[in-house]
Design an enzyme around this catalytic site. Structure first.
Site, PDB file in Angstrom:
ATOM      1  N   GLU A 144     -50.774 -87.740 -49.390  1.00 57.57           N
ATOM      2  CA  GLU A 144     -49.755 -88.664 -50.157  1.00 57.57           C
ATOM      3  C   GLU A 144     -48.824 -88.843 -49.162  1.00 57.57           C
ATOM      4  O   GLU A 144     -47.598 -88.302 -49.145  1.00 57.57           O
ATOM      5  CB  GLU A 144     -49.503 -87.868 -51.352  1.00 57.57           C
ATOM      6  CG  GLU A 144     -48.762 -89.177 -52.349  1.00 57.57           C
ATOM      7  CD  GLU A 144     -47.584 -89.582 -52.263  1.00 57.57           C
ATOM      8  OE1 GLU A 144     -47.229 -90.043 -51.125  1.00 57.57           O
ATOM      9  OE2 GLU A 144     -46.545 -89.566 -53.014  1.00 57.57           O
ATOM     10  N   GLU A 153     -43.849 -94.087 -43.253  1.00 55.68           N
ATOM     11  CA  GLU A 153     -43.637 -92.888 -43.170  1.00 55.68           C
ATOM     12  C   GLU A 153     -44.497 -92.075 -42.111  1.00 55.68           C
ATOM     13  O   GLU A 153     -44.698 -90.943 -41.812  1.00 55.68           O
ATOM     14  CB  GLU A 153     -43.724 -92.150 -44.243  1.00 55.68           C
ATOM     15  CG  GLU A 153     -42.613 -91.986 -45.110  1.00 55.68           C
ATOM     16  CD  GLU A 153     -42.680 -91.536 -46.543  1.00 55.68           C
ATOM     17  OE1 GLU A 153     -43.451 -90.469 -46.550  1.00 55.68           O
ATOM     18  OE2 GLU A 153     -41.684 -91.494 -47.348  1.00 55.68           O
TER      19      GLU A 153
END
Length: 743
Positions: A144, A153
């Site tokens: 995730e 990210e």
């Protein structure tokens, strides 16, 4: 152990040294994190659980042991799901130490310590072998690692490394695939977040128009996505020019590349118009068949709008094309999605990119300074003609033919308004490098990477992700420097005012009489807006500036705004309460330890304060009437004594009291007020209409259960203190536990 931390105070403008716990930054990160929001995301949790069960079953059906690698485990939730689904062992990687420590305790609390190993490292640092962190490669990869942009990210580099070093070839992956979608639209509102529009000013000599410099017009914009709750943008605010287009997919079960790439889609515009904005989102398929899907699509593109899951950790993206382009209904065109290892951007092309074979445009990097100085809401604020007209009307009441004006705000256009409305002389203070270069640049100058870092820190959008700066600096290092063209370099020059408005590049408190050519100021102006401000009252820096410049004000000098006031209202949020609500049990797993860690983090000084949120994106109801709680008189210097207020707020509507919203109102004159919060009184149902250009401050109540049954009206008591020496506002709100009906 205690440490001293330097902190730039946005209200006073000074640097303070404060004694903090050695893990101070960790506590702030935890307190402000979205872990609670993620754990409340039931759609996400269920889909992950279903995908994990299916992946473990496929491995078991092949007669293999199910060995799981969970990258970015957080609380350990997905690893615990995997063990419950039958996995033989899980290696759960979490780089953030306080979170890794919590995961160890959560895993132990739920009885999985013998099947889950928490590894407190970045995944790229994990070692393999008999003496390593993992004895062998995993055959199930669970991650995730996604943000609103999907890859912001660092998901691609992490997957790339994992496939090369940590998992077996053609492993099972949950999620299995991600697909990025885009839709081209025309939107004056959203385009106003990216470009400066011409601003008409009605004067005694006729209409003048403040025009943007050509450099700003040509600038491709900032290198960061604008992530928003797209479901709160009215459909009347944009015109759809294309169908929803699947732009590119990433298969996580195979080797992933983080190299730069582009993907094009040919389409025929649904309507003729000006292509300006690309709306984008993604979905993830948890299984190879695509039967288990988690979608970020807004309501008009969602397969089941009635089951739309609210979430704040994943939203939708707004991208701005480098320039607006006309499109014609039925005439084919290509939308191109570009990405590198961290960023996505879009362009339009008239011919097939494969046939054209031209060099694709690089990732947008602002070279006009405006996108580094003004964030997207600030662009919208400057382009708000109603707001500008309000300042014009207020200026007309205080300006005189012999007025000597000084404007103090970052990159404000008030100095241009004052000049056009007849001030004899206008000075403006631009203390930041970005604001000075935007208003009055030095032609043909080269700038170092350090300069660019300063500019970026001055103006980076609070909606941008943290990795943008790293990528931005890599880009500028490759190009060594930016050469600014000598023509059309500044707002002043574009409006032929470079010799009529005196710009001073100094901190306001350092001004001397010589800077003002020996003149006394008769009108001190501010919006107020400063790029360092996060909370509404940080713009009280204007008051400290006014105090420092008292010696330069002439007899009877006017200060505008004259006063300011702090207001509050108690609200019930439709959804935002989830980010601060305890989770307790999540899909059958006990995560109370996570709740306790967040609560401890919230006990620290700064985390107990209100936090900024753009509430136009987060619907709520007013349970009380708005109440003024503090006033600040800019006509006088900052007082030496504490300003204290206490009182109570009667809740007039039944509902769940989730928190108090606070905002500032600036009283330009006795008859003109600019609000950064509520724009109009709440209607019968209490629905709030918030200023869309500002962030309001939310003080979440910790005593109220956000899911408790609706109660009768209650009372909220408050104490609020403004500390002049530090510029801080401290507050405490307490919600009465006694209901009128005795429940």
């Amino acid at each position: 152990m205690k440490v001293f931390c330097g902190r730039a105070n946005p209200t006073t403008g000074s640097v303070e040294w404060l004694e903090e716990d050695e893990h101070y930054d960790y506590h702030q990160e935890i307190a402000r994190s979205s872990y609670a929001d993620m754990l409340h995301d039931k759609d996400r949790n269920i889909k992950y659980y279903q995908g994990i069960r299916a992946a473990v079953s496929r491995v078991k059906d092949r007669g293999q042991k199910a060995l799981v690698l969970d990258i970015g485990t957080g609380t350990g939730l997905l690893s615990m799901m995997a063990v419950t689904a039958g996995a033989d062992f899980c290696y759960a990687i979490e780089v953030f130490k306080p979170m890794a420590d919590a995961a160890v305790k959560i895993v132990e609390k739920n009885g999985f310590s013998d099947k889950i190993k928490i590894i407190n490292k970045h995944s790229t640092e994990v070692t393999m072998g008999p003496d390593g962190d993992m004895p062998c490669r995993a055959n199930i990869l669970i991650t995730e690692l996604f943000d609103t942009e999907l890859i912001g990210e660092g998901a691609l580099p992490s997957y790339e490394h994992a496939h090369r070093h940590l998992v077996q070839e053609n492993c099972e992956a949950v999620p299995h695939r991600a697909t990025v979608y885009a839709q081209l639209v025309e939107s004056r509102r959203m385009w106003s977040w990216n470009k400066l529009f011409p601003i008409p000013v009605h004067t005694s000599c006729g209409e003048q128009v403040i025009v943007p410099p050509l450099e700003l017009e040509r600038c491709p914009g900032a290198p960061s996505v604008y992530d928003i709750q797209l479901n709160q943008v009215s459909s009347s605010d944009f015109t759809v020019l294309s169908d929803v287009l699947p732009m590119f997919s990433v298969d996580f079960s195979k080797q992933v590349s983080s190299s730069a790439a582009c993907h094009s889609r040919q389409f025929e515009p649904l309507a003729s118009g000006r292509a300006q904005v690309v709306l984008s989102w993604w979905d993830i398929e948890m299984d190879p068949e695509g039967k288990i899907k988690c979608s970020m699509a807004p309501f008009w593109a969602h397969s089941d709008p009635e089951e739309l899951q609210w979430r704040d950790h994943w939203m939708q993206c707004v991208y701005f094309l480098p320039q607006e382009e006309p499109v014609v209904q039925g005439s084919s065109i290509y939308l191109v999605a570009h990405h590198d290892d961290y960023c996505v951007w879009y362009s339009l092309q008239r011919t097939s990119p494969e046939k054209d074979r031209r060099v694709y445009p690089p990732r947008p990097v602002c070279d006009c300074q405006a996108h580094l100085l003004w964030n997207r809401p600030r662009f919208g604020e400057i382009n708000d003609q109603d707001r500008t007209d309000q300042y014009i009307q207020a200026l007309r009441t205080v300006l005189k033919p012999d007025s000597v004006c000084l404007c103090v705000s970052d990159g404000s256009l008030l100095s241009l308004l004052a000049h056009h409305l007849g001030a004899e002389q206008v000075f403006t203070v631009e203390s930041s490098a970005a604001s000075h270069r935007l208003m009055k640049k030095c032609p043909g100058s080269q700038h170092s990477q350090a300069d660019l870092t300063d500019w970026f820190h001055d103006g980076i959008s609070s909606h941008g992700h943290r990795l943008v700066l790293i990528s931005f600096l890599k880009e500028t290092t490759r190009t060594t420097s930016l050469l600014l063209s000598p023509a059309d370099m500044s707002i002043f020059k574009a409006n032929h005012l470079e010799d009529k408005i005196n710009i001073i590049e100094k901190r306001p408190e350092l001004l001397t009489s010589a800077d003002l050519e020996g003149k006394k100021i008769s009108l001190l102006l501010g919006e107020p807006f400063f790029t360092t401000s996060l909370l509404p009252w940080h713009n009280l820096y204007f008051w400290y500036v006014r105090t420092a410049m008292d010696q330069h004000l002439g007899p009877g000098a006017v200060v505008m705004p004259q006063t300011a006031s702090l207001h509050t209202v108690v609200v019930e949020f439709r959804d935002l309460w989830r980010i601060r609500s305890p989770c307790g049990d999540c899909e059958g797993f006990d995560v109370h330890i996570m709740d306790d860690m967040i609560k401890r983090a919230l006990d620290f000084r700064e985390s107990k304060e209100a936090e900024p949120h753009p509430l136009w994106e987060y619907p709520c109801r007013c349970l009380s009437e708005p109440q003024q709680i503090l006033t600040f008189d800019f006509r006088q210097p900052v007082p030496p004594h504490l300003i204290h207020a206490e009182g109570s707020i009667e809740l007039r509507r039944p509902g769940r009291s989730h928190g108090a919203v606070l905002w500032m109102e600036y009283h330009l004159t006795p008859d003109s007020t600019v609000s950064t919060g509520l724009l109009k009184s709440a209607e019968d149902k209490g629905d709030c209409c918030w200023n869309p250009h500002c962030k309001q401050a939310v003080y979440f109540f910790t005593t109220a259960d956000p899911r408790a049954p609706l109660g009768s009206p209650q009372t909220v008591s408050y104490t609020v203190d403004f500390h002049p020496h530090t510029g801080d506002i401290t507050m405490d709100f307490s919600l009465s536990d006694t209901l009128d009906d005795g429940q």
